[in-house]
Motif scaffolding. Structure first.
Motif, PDB file in Angstrom:
ATOM      1  N   PHE A 365       8.952  -2.716   7.004  1.00 20.59           N
ATOM      2  CA  PHE A 365       8.070  -2.977   5.866  1.00 20.59           C
ATOM      3  C   PHE A 365       6.621  -2.974   6.331  1.00 20.59           C
ATOM      4  O   PHE A 365       6.334  -3.290   7.494  1.00 20.59           O
ATOM      5  N   ASN A 366       5.709  -2.646   5.409  1.00 21.70           N
ATOM      6  CA  ASN A 366       4.292  -2.815   5.747  1.00 21.70           C
ATOM      7  C   ASN A 366       3.807  -4.188   5.271  1.00 21.70           C
ATOM      8  O   ASN A 366       4.534  -4.939   4.621  1.00 21.70           O
ATOM      9  N   GLU A 367       2.554  -4.505   5.618  1.00 17.18           N
ATOM     10  CA  GLU A 367       2.015  -5.837   5.324  1.00 17.18           C
ATOM     11  C   GLU A 367       1.986  -6.113   3.817  1.00 17.18           C
ATOM     12  O   GLU A 367       2.265  -7.220   3.366  1.00 17.18           O
ATOM     13  N   ARG A 368       1.651  -5.071   3.043  1.00 13.40           N
ATOM     14  CA  ARG A 368       1.542  -5.264   1.589  1.00 13.40           C
ATOM     15  C   ARG A 368       2.888  -5.600   0.975  1.00 13.40           C
ATOM     16  O   ARG A 368       2.973  -6.376   0.017  1.00 13.40           O
ATOM     17  N   TRP A 369       3.972  -5.044   1.503  1.00 13.44           N
ATOM     18  CA  TRP A 369       5.313  -5.338   1.002  1.00 13.44           C
ATOM     19  C   TRP A 369       5.571  -6.842   1.082  1.00 13.44           C
ATOM     20  O   TRP A 369       6.103  -7.459   0.150  1.00 13.44           O
ATOM     21  N   ALA A 370       5.168  -7.445   2.192  1.00 20.06           N
ATOM     22  CA  ALA A 370       5.376  -8.879   2.361  1.00 20.06           C
ATOM     23  C   ALA A 370       4.415  -9.689   1.494  1.00 20.06           C
ATOM     24  O   ALA A 370       4.768 -10.732   0.938  1.00 20.06           O
ATOM     25  N   GLU A 371       3.165  -9.206   1.365  1.00 16.62           N
ATOM     26  CA  GLU A 371       2.166  -9.940   0.594  1.00 16.62           C
ATOM     27  C   GLU A 371       2.573 -10.074  -0.873  1.00 16.62           C
ATOM     28  O   GLU A 371       2.230 -11.067  -1.521  1.00 16.62           O
ATOM     29  N   ILE A 372       3.264  -9.092  -1.398  1.00 17.47           N
ATOM     30  CA  ILE A 372       3.672  -9.154  -2.796  1.00 17.47           C
ATOM     31  C   ILE A 372       4.516 -10.397  -3.059  1.00 17.47           C
ATOM     32  O   ILE A 372       4.427 -11.010  -4.138  1.00 17.47           O
ATOM     33  N   SER A 373       5.297 -10.812  -2.077  1.00 17.98           N
ATOM     34  CA  SER A 373       6.131 -12.007  -2.218  1.00 17.98           C
ATOM     35  C   SER A 373       5.465 -13.236  -1.630  1.00 17.98           C
ATOM     36  O   SER A 373       6.105 -14.301  -1.531  1.00 17.98           O
TER      37      SER A 373
END
Length: 907
Positions: A365-373
């Motif tokens: 995953f990239n950083e934005r994928w995690a930031e969404i949650s």
């Protein structure tokens, strides 16, 4: 008379009672607050009356106060400018408008407004839009559509950008703008259409004080205008107002007639169906006004749609650079550069990415994928597909799995699924996962899959709001009491609501096969003549491309007749032609007819009629009231009935009237009142209380008839019955009554009463020698003399012929009457001039005293008469008391017309 009163009571009893719920209507103060409050207070009262169980309270606010009131939920309804409405809608998640204002001037109605650019009429240096650059311009506020934004948009077309290219003065309202230009504080002023006309009509300014810059001549628009037109002010309900109340308010607004007092006070023609405010949105976008003053969120789709050419060009450039790199550097550097550029693109789109090794389950995953949650990438562990699944909503997993299986079976090239993922703070976030199998195994199984994750919570929230708005509008559309028809560009009906089916008496399936110009209905105009289909409001609006308001028509079916009030508005839409709104005014017309009848009866009744409120303050009178009292309606309106009081009745009399009204609700009787000129008059009065359904008194209705002539006639009859017609003295009947009263008073006070019987000596000779007409004049003169020598309280009466009688009261002892008797003798004996004659008579007087002579009244008169004959025998021109011997020398002649009181009493 009973039917008249019953009709009036019926009319008054239907007045609405106050109710409980309160809604606050906020109105933007586009002019000084007192003027705006005076204009729209009647509208709030009208809505309170129409809603019956709901009271609408007016709040006049400037734009800052309105924002604060909405933020704190202190408003339920708002009436503001279109631009302000767009900004408020963006901030407060408002629904669509309930209705749009319709203004009216010189018989023309419009639901549009525009901006007006004014300058002093004597300015020669300002002739067109290009002359406004660098000028000092007065405006009410930059948030006013027709007071600033419409003019700024027109100037933008001339490459004049406000506020940078001019000196802007914000003065608060339109009246202040006009004052600033008139005083020279500003060179130019921006105001909304209709302001100039209203100020001229109010006498504030003259029609030649200003000139309009860039004046537009728009057919059917009744005001001077300098810009293109935009929809008029909307009236909207805040989200917390329930749908039922919104429908009732919308129905009341659409039913407001242009001649209603509330419409006349506000200077409007009413309201129409909510307009399309898309032109205002376009203006706001062009001027970068709220809510379009911030940059929108950019998605990959937006980039592709708006920058397709640039992206293709960039792709070609990348290919060219790649080819050059192959020749200039090693393949590793080329791969590094491509990876870097791809990361930048992904970073710029703010989209999460993922890669999934399907066979092993490992994921990247990239950083934005995690930031969404709400996580960082380091907090995601383990980094496999189960990490994403553990955050997903359980209800969404089966659907996601089914869509993945379709991709794995190659039934679909792409995987696309909207799911909910748990945020770190515990809430659920809507995301859109898209992906594709990018590598397969040799046996056709998926090896690797890549994709993106996009946060779509905002879109979901917006979609939910749209769905709620759609449901709310559909509910209003279907349940509101106003019939609605929507046609296509050819006039064919494509949609209608239940109210329209009910009023027209035709089912929806049949209506949708009709046209607004079809002659399928038996329709008649207000004059009773059949109405041609081309005259229908919808057909006219479609043909003339202008709004048609308040057209009356009667729709007849075999079993009923329905009167409709119809308005039609053409639409600037590629599919739809006109929207027709109609309300059932059958009951209203019937009520108006009854009211006209009651008003006619009220106006033309011969009896005076007064209607008061529960506190007896006058609210209405008829013409007969004015004819009797002399007061006009405007002179007594709001005053108490005490203005008519004559002062002849004691307070207890009026208290008894109020007790009767409170106990039985009715009083009838005679009353003396006073006219405007001060004259007192008598009336026969009937007062009734008008009570509501709870038994509370709302009004009083008084009917009266002037009976003064009857009273005067009665008084004349009484005078004829109790007075001598020749001398105007009391006659025998009134004399007997006065004597009886004097005897009763004498007994109570312990005093004496003298009864004197007077007969004129020598009167017959006057009649015989000179005639009865001379005798009558002699009697009148002597009667006047005799009355003048009596005391106040004594009574002199003529019993007939030359006979008189007197009652002398308040005698403390019998001797007190003798001075009066002496004056009577002298008054009768004095010569009387009649024409050229000088006549002389004398009087013989017989006297008896009560209670010394304790007999009844008739017997007292007879005793006095007996004493009078004794005076005659004694030589006349003297008096004698009853039952006392008379000395031989008591004659007036023998004693030179003088007899002492002591001698008389001894006799």
């Amino acid at each position: 008379m009973k039917y008249l009163l019953a009709a009036l009571l019926l009319v008054i009893s239907v007045l609405p009672a106050a109710a409980g719920e309160t809604l606050t209507l906020g109105v933007l103060a586009y002019r000084p607050k007192p003027l705006v409050e005076a204009s729209y207070q009647p509208l709030a009262e009208y809505l309170s009356t129409e809603l019956r169980d709901t009271r609408v309270v007016l709040a006049v606010l400037d734009e800052h106060e309105m924002k604060a009131a909405m933020a704190s939920n202190r408003l339920d309804l708002a009436f503001t400018t279109p631009s302000h409405y767009l900004a408020l809608r963006a901030q407060n998640a408002l629904a669509g408008a309930l209705a749009t204002l319709v203004s009216r001037r010189e018989g023309e109605a419009t639901d549009s407004l525009g901006g007006v650019i004014i300058t002093a009429s004597g300015r020669k240096d300002i002739q067109g839009l290009d002359d406004l650059k660098g000028r000092k311009i007065a405006i009410p506020s930059q948030e006013y559509l027709a007071g600033y934004q419409a003019q700024a948009y027109e100037l933008l077309q001339r490459d004049i950008r406000l506020p940078d290219d001019a000196k802007i003065l914000e003065v608060g309202n339109h009246d202040a703008v006009v004052d600033a230009v008139l005083s020279g504080t500003a060179e130019v002023g921006f105001i909304r259409s209709g302001i100039l006309e209203s100020l001229v009509a109010a006498g504030r300014i003259g029609p030649a004080d200003f000139k309009v810059i860039n004046r537009q001549h728009l057919p059917g628009f009744p005001y001077q205008v300098s810009t293109r037109l935009y929809p008029e002010w909307p009236l909207l309900a805040l989200p917390h107002v329930d749908a039922h109340a919104s429908r009732r308010i919308a129905g009341a607004l659409l039913a407001l007639e242009h001649d209603h007092p509330a419409a006349r006070a506000a200077g409007i023609a009413g309201f129409t169906i909510a307009a399309d405010y898309l032109p205002v949105e376009k203006l706001a976008k062009a001027l970068h006004l709220p809510p379009f003053d911030t940059a929108p969120e950019i998605t990959v789709i937006d980039l592709w749609q708006n920058y397709r050419g640039w992206i293709l060009a960039l792709s070609a450039l990348l290919l060219l650079l790649t080819a050059m790199t192959i020749r200039m550097a090693r393949g590793e550097r080329r791969l590094r550069e491509q990876s870097q550029r791809l990361a930048e693109v992904i970073w710029g789109t703010n989209i999460g990415t993922w890669e999934w090794e399907v066979q092993t389950g490992l994921a990247t995953f990239n950083e934005r994928w995690a930031e969404i949650s709400g996580y960082t990438l380091g907090e995601i562990s383990p980094t496999d597909i189960n990490s994403g699944r553990s955050l997903s909503h359980p209800d969404d997993l089966e659907r996601s799995k089914a869509l993945l299986e379709r991709c794995f079976r190659r039934e679909s090239k792409t995987y696309e699924c909207e799911i909910r993922t748990r945020h770190k703070n515990g809430s659920w976030v809507w995301v859109l996962d898209r992906g594709r199998v990018v590598e397969w195994t040799h046996d056709g199984q998926p090896r690797r899959m890549s994709g993106t994750r996009q946060d779509i919570s905002a879109q979901k929230k917006a979609a939910a709001l749209v769905a709620d708005d759609k449901e709310r509008l559909h509910t209003i559309f279907e349940i509101m009491p106003v019939g609605i028809l929507l046609t296509d560009r050819e006039g064919r009906i494509v949609e209608c609501n239940s109210a329209s089916e009910r009023m027209l008496g035709i089912g929806k399936s049949q209506l949708l096969t009709q046209s607004v110009g079809d002659a399928e209905w038996d329709v008649f105009g207000a004059d009773g003549n059949p109405m041609a289909p081309a005259e229908y409001a919808g057909a006219r609006a479609l043909a003339e491309q202008r709004p048609i308001h308040y057209s009356s028509m009667e729709v007849r079916t075999p079993g009923s007749s329905t009167w409709l009030r119809v308005s039609a508005t053409p639409l600037e839409h590629p599919l739809y032609g006109v929207v027709v709104a109609h309300i059932d005014v059958t009951d209203k017309r019937n009520t108006e007819a009854r009211l006209r009848l009651a008003a006619s009866v009220f106006t033309h009744a011969r009896e005076g009629i007064v209607i008061t409120d529960a506190q007896a303050r006058i609210i209405e009178v008829n013409d007969a009231f004015t004819a009797v009292t002399g007061y006009r309606r405007d002179e007594v309106s709001g005053q108490s009935l005490q203005v008519l009081q004559s002062g002849l009745h004691p307070d207890e009399y009026y208290k008894a009237i109020w007790r009767a009204l409170l106990d039985s609700g009715h009083w009838h009787g005679e009353m003396w009142n006073r006219r405007k000129n001060g004259e007192v008059y008598a009336e026969m009065l009937d007062i009734s209380a008008v009570r509501d359904s709870r038994g509370r008194t709302q009004n009083y209705v008084a009917l009266f008839t002037d009976i003064t002539p009857l009273k005067d006639h009665q008084k004349q009859l009484e005078r004829i019955a109790y007075h001598d017609p020749l001398t105007n003295l009391p006659n025998r009947a009134l004399y007997a009554d006065r004597l009886q009263q004097a005897m009763s008073q004498c007994s109570r006070r312990g005093q004496h009463v003298a009864i004197a019987y007077i007969d004129l000596d020598g009167f017959k000779a006057v009649n015989d020698n000179h005639g009865h007409h001379v005798g009558d004049q002699l009697l009148v003169s002597i009667a006047l003399r005799l009355r003048e020598v009596l005391r106040e309280g004594d009574t002199l009466a003529r019993l007939g012929g030359d006979e008189f009688a007197a009652v002398l009261v308040d005698l403390n002892n019998p001797a007190d009457c003798e001075p009066v008797l002496e004056r009577l003798i002298h008054a009768a004996a004095a010569p009387v001039p009649v024409g050229t004659l000088m006549l002389g008579v004398s009087a013989s007087v017989g006297v008896t005293l009560f209670p010394h002579d304790k007999v009844d009244a008739d017997e007292l008169v007879r005793h006095a008469d007996t004493a009078m004959y004794r005076a005659k025998r004694a030589g006349k021109n003297t008096y004698r008391f009853f039952d006392r011997p008379s000395p031989p020398d008591s004659s007036r002649a023998a004693r030179s017309n003088t007899t002492s009181s002591s001698t008389a009493l001894r006799d």
